[in-house]
Design a protein around this motif. Structure first.
Motif, PDB file in Angstrom:
ATOM      1  N   THR A  94       0.943  -1.421   0.070  1.00  8.72           N
ATOM      2  CA  THR A  94      -0.248   0.033  -0.521  1.00  8.72           C
ATOM      3  C   THR A  94       0.580   1.726   0.535  1.00  8.72           C
ATOM      4  O   THR A  94       2.314   1.399   0.829  1.00  8.72           O
ATOM      5  CB  THR A  94      -0.478   0.253   1.126  1.00  8.72           C
ATOM      6  OG1 THR A  94       0.064  -0.418   2.729  1.00  8.72           O
ATOM      7  CG2 THR A  94      -2.067  -1.125   1.525  1.00  8.72           C
ATOM      8  N   THR A  95       0.463   1.965  -0.520  1.00 12.04           N
ATOM      9  CA  THR A  95       1.530   3.468  -0.914  1.00 12.04           C
ATOM     10  C   THR A  95       1.636   4.002   0.469  1.00 12.04           C
ATOM     11  O   THR A  95       2.403   4.693   0.349  1.00 12.04           O
ATOM     12  CB  THR A  95       0.656   4.231  -1.823  1.00 12.04           C
ATOM     13  OG1 THR A  95      -0.812   4.946  -2.137  1.00 12.04           O
ATOM     14  CG2 THR A  95       1.764   3.741  -3.580  1.00 12.04           C
ATOM     15  N   LEU A 124     -10.321   1.677  -9.561  1.00  7.13           N
ATOM     16  CA  LEU A 124      -9.624   0.390 -10.119  1.00  7.13           C
ATOM     17  C   LEU A 124      -9.620   0.607 -11.785  1.00  7.13           C
ATOM     18  O   LEU A 124      -9.114   0.458 -11.801  1.00  7.13           O
ATOM     19  CB  LEU A 124     -10.238  -0.470  -9.618  1.00  7.13           C
ATOM     20  CG  LEU A 124      -9.594  -1.445  -7.952  1.00  7.13           C
ATOM     21  CD1 LEU A 124     -10.121  -2.269  -7.522  1.00  7.13           C
ATOM     22  CD2 LEU A 124      -7.953  -1.143  -7.762  1.00  7.13           C
ATOM     23  N   TYR A 134      -0.627   6.624 -10.806  1.00 10.15           N
ATOM     24  CA  TYR A 134       0.748   5.628 -11.687  1.00 10.15           C
ATOM     25  C   TYR A 134       1.679   7.194 -11.953  1.00 10.15           C
ATOM     26  O   TYR A 134       2.654   6.581 -12.284  1.00 10.15           O
ATOM     27  CB  TYR A 134       0.016   5.321 -13.444  1.00 10.15           C
ATOM     28  CG  TYR A 134      -0.423   3.879 -12.447  1.00 10.15           C
ATOM     29  CD1 TYR A 134      -1.232   3.771 -10.786  1.00 10.15           C
ATOM     30  CD2 TYR A 134      -0.737   2.717 -13.102  1.00 10.15           C
ATOM     31  CE1 TYR A 134      -1.450   2.440 -10.076  1.00 10.15           C
ATOM     32  CE2 TYR A 134      -1.466   1.268 -13.147  1.00 10.15           C
ATOM     33  CZ  TYR A 134      -2.320   1.145 -11.927  1.00 10.15           C
ATOM     34  OH  TYR A 134      -2.440   0.136 -10.974  1.00 10.15           O
ATOM     35  N   PRO A 144       4.393   1.296 -12.399  1.00  9.47           N
ATOM     36  CA  PRO A 144       2.778   0.827 -11.822  1.00  9.47           C
ATOM     37  C   PRO A 144       2.561  -0.559 -12.785  1.00  9.47           C
ATOM     38  O   PRO A 144       2.438   0.103 -13.675  1.00  9.47           O
ATOM     39  CB  PRO A 144       2.760   1.455 -11.250  1.00  9.47           C
ATOM     40  CG  PRO A 144       2.843   2.580 -12.068  1.00  9.47           C
ATOM     41  CD  PRO A 144       4.351   3.055 -12.584  1.00  9.47           C
ATOM     42  N   SER A 147      -3.361  -2.981  -9.521  1.00  4.46           N
ATOM     43  CA  SER A 147      -3.673  -2.741  -8.589  1.00  4.46           C
ATOM     44  C   SER A 147      -4.721  -3.257  -8.173  1.00  4.46           C
ATOM     45  O   SER A 147      -5.542  -4.090  -8.782  1.00  4.46           O
ATOM     46  CB  SER A 147      -3.861  -1.381  -8.330  1.00  4.46           C
ATOM     47  OG  SER A 147      -3.061  -0.659  -9.089  1.00  4.46           O
ATOM     48  N   TYR A 150      -7.226  -3.579  -0.660  1.00  7.18           N
ATOM     49  CA  TYR A 150      -6.773  -3.871  -0.016  1.00  7.18           C
ATOM     50  C   TYR A 150      -7.805  -4.854   1.468  1.00  7.18           C
ATOM     51  O   TYR A 150      -7.383  -5.516   1.562  1.00  7.18           O
ATOM     52  CB  TYR A 150      -5.986  -2.887   0.189  1.00  7.18           C
ATOM     53  CG  TYR A 150      -5.324  -2.548   1.667  1.00  7.18           C
ATOM     54  CD1 TYR A 150      -5.049  -4.446   2.954  1.00  7.18           C
ATOM     55  CD2 TYR A 150      -5.403  -1.962   3.069  1.00  7.18           C
ATOM     56  CE1 TYR A 150      -4.140  -4.844   3.573  1.00  7.18           C
ATOM     57  CE2 TYR A 150      -4.514  -2.201   4.007  1.00  7.18           C
ATOM     58  CZ  TYR A 150      -4.212  -3.406   4.376  1.00  7.18           C
ATOM     59  OH  TYR A 150      -3.192  -3.669   5.891  1.00  7.18           O
ATOM     60  N   LEU A 241      -5.518   0.337  -1.350  1.00  9.05           N
ATOM     61  CA  LEU A 241      -5.542  -0.317  -2.641  1.00  9.05           C
ATOM     62  C   LEU A 241      -3.715  -0.922  -2.612  1.00  9.05           C
ATOM     63  O   LEU A 241      -3.150  -0.519  -1.645  1.00  9.05           O
ATOM     64  CB  LEU A 241      -5.299   0.508  -3.490  1.00  9.05           C
ATOM     65  CG  LEU A 241      -6.986   0.987  -4.510  1.00  9.05           C
ATOM     66  CD1 LEU A 241      -6.964   1.671  -5.379  1.00  9.05           C
ATOM     67  CD2 LEU A 241      -7.978  -0.496  -4.464  1.00  9.05           C
ATOM     68  N   HIS A 243      -0.505  -1.807  -4.436  1.00  9.55           N
ATOM     69  CA  HIS A 243       0.146  -1.889  -5.964  1.00  9.55           C
ATOM     70  C   HIS A 243       0.948  -3.621  -5.751  1.00  9.55           C
ATOM     71  O   HIS A 243       1.805  -3.256  -5.466  1.00  9.55           O
ATOM     72  CB  HIS A 243       0.284  -0.482  -5.802  1.00  9.55           C
ATOM     73  CG  HIS A 243      -0.700   0.757  -5.474  1.00  9.55           C
ATOM     74  ND1 HIS A 243      -1.624   0.907  -6.603  1.00  9.55           N
ATOM     75  CD2 HIS A 243      -0.843   1.380  -4.407  1.00  9.55           C
ATOM     76  CE1 HIS A 243      -2.302   2.288  -6.340  1.00  9.55           C
ATOM     77  NE2 HIS A 243      -1.708   2.151  -4.603  1.00  9.55           N
ATOM     78  N   ALA A 270      -3.912  -9.041  -9.432  1.00 14.51           N
ATOM     79  CA  ALA A 270      -4.408  -7.916  -8.705  1.00 14.51           C
ATOM     80  C   ALA A 270      -5.970  -8.535  -8.090  1.00 14.51           C
ATOM     81  O   ALA A 270      -6.658  -7.994  -7.618  1.00 14.51           O
ATOM     82  CB  ALA A 270      -3.732  -7.063  -9.469  1.00 14.51           C
TER      83      ALA A 270
END
Length: 334
Positions: A94-95, A124, A134, A144, A147, A150, A241, A243, A270
């Protein structure tokens, strides 16, 4: 003689394949970092991705998983920096864990940004993610690939049933190392505490920390009910999300054909991740001793009102154009 020459030529092709890969700049092993360990859908997704890549590239690209952010001694907020330094080749995560390096990575943790699966699906599929966000990832030095969802990050505690914001006041809650989540807890008059997962387990078991935020499948995988964390509130404030990223310089060493194969593998992994995350877990939660409370519509409205100032504050400090596009995609999904 001709037959012997043909056999020698064929053997040279087979033996020369690894040398050709090395000549193209390929590594014998690519280090894939992720925060979680086995038993979670996150880990399974990374494992599935690595396996698909290995199979589809005929072994040219082999990824080895390093769970629990072990390549950065458990400091999950250092993963992106380590990727830039060449310590990590691939990230599945996760970012928000890397928001300390790139502030706009906090975007998908905005409270109630994606309140349900329709909203997640819309994001998405949106240009807001696949183009705008991205591009931010690429500027941060990573490529990227795909995705997936989560899952809702729910509130767990060992003290009491939490139905509305006032019930959280005074509780010491373990959070991830992001100021936004800490701001949410402060807005609820809780006491946010940041610590590694290893330290958190001991603190939860001893009662030094009252609760934490986790997805329900992680709560099951880690058996946090055994740490006293049996009270679950489906507040649905956060839904992030996951990634699939490759270090930009590493991605460029692969042939265009292998780049496509790796990207396709990430997309398939994903999609499967999202499917797994959405599987019902209520029966398993009951079996492990969790007591789950789902707030009423009126109580959810109270939660939204309580955290809305945090949303406004962070939206103003982040990429407002990107967030506006995400909001538009979510609104259209409704």
């Amino acid at each position: 003689m001709i037959q012997r020459r043909q056999l020698l030529a064929a053997g040279a092709c087979v033996l020369g394949a690894p040398a050709l890969v090395r000549a193209q700049g390929y590594k014998g092993e690519y280090r894939l970092s992720l925060v979680v360990g086995p038993g979670t859908t996150w880990y399974t997704a990374a494992e599935n991705f690595a396996q698909l890549v290995r199979e589809r590239t005929a072994g040219r690209i082999n990824m080895r998983l390093y769970p629990a952010a072990s390549l950065v001694q458990g400091a999950q907020d250092r993963e992106l920096a380590a990727m830039r330094q060449g310590t990590i080749d691939v990230l599945v995560g996760t970012t928000v864990n890397w928001a300390g390096t790139v502030k706009d990575f906090t975007t998908f943790l905005l409270p109630y940004l994606m309140p349900d699966t329709k909203a997640v699906d819309a994001v998405l599929a949106s240009d807001a993610l696949n183009k705008d966000f991205y591009d931010i990832i690429r500027r941060a030095g990573a490529e990227p690939l795909a995705s997936g969802e989560y899952g809702n990050i729910q509130l767990l505690n060992a003290k009491r049933r939490i139905a509305k914001p006032a019930d959280v006041a005074g509780l010491k809650i373990r959070t991830v190392a992001t100021p936004l989540q800490q701001d949410v807890m402060n807005a609820l008059k809780a006491n946010p505490t940041t610590m590694s997962w290893a330290d958190a387990q001991a603190a939860l078991a001893s009662g030094a920390v009252d609760g934490l935020t986790l997805t329900l499948e992680q709560a099951l995988a880690y058996k946090v009910a055994t740490l006293g964390q049996k009270q679950v509130t489906r507040w649905n404030v956060f839904n992030e999300l996951i990634h699939f990223l490759v270090a930009g310089p590493v991605f460029k060493t692969w042939t265009p054909e292998d780049q496509q194969l790796v990207r396709a593998a990430a997309k398939d992994a994903a999609v499967e991740l999202t499917r797994q995350v959405r599987k019902p877990v209520d029966d398993t939660l009951k079996q492990q001793g969790f007591e789950v409370y789902s707030p009423s519509a009126e109580e959810i409205a109270q939660w939204k009102a309580a955290v809305h100032p945090v949303y406004d504050k962070w939206k103003a400090s982040l990429n407002t154009g990107l967030i506006g596009k995400i909001e538009q995609a979510v609104a259209q999904a409704k």
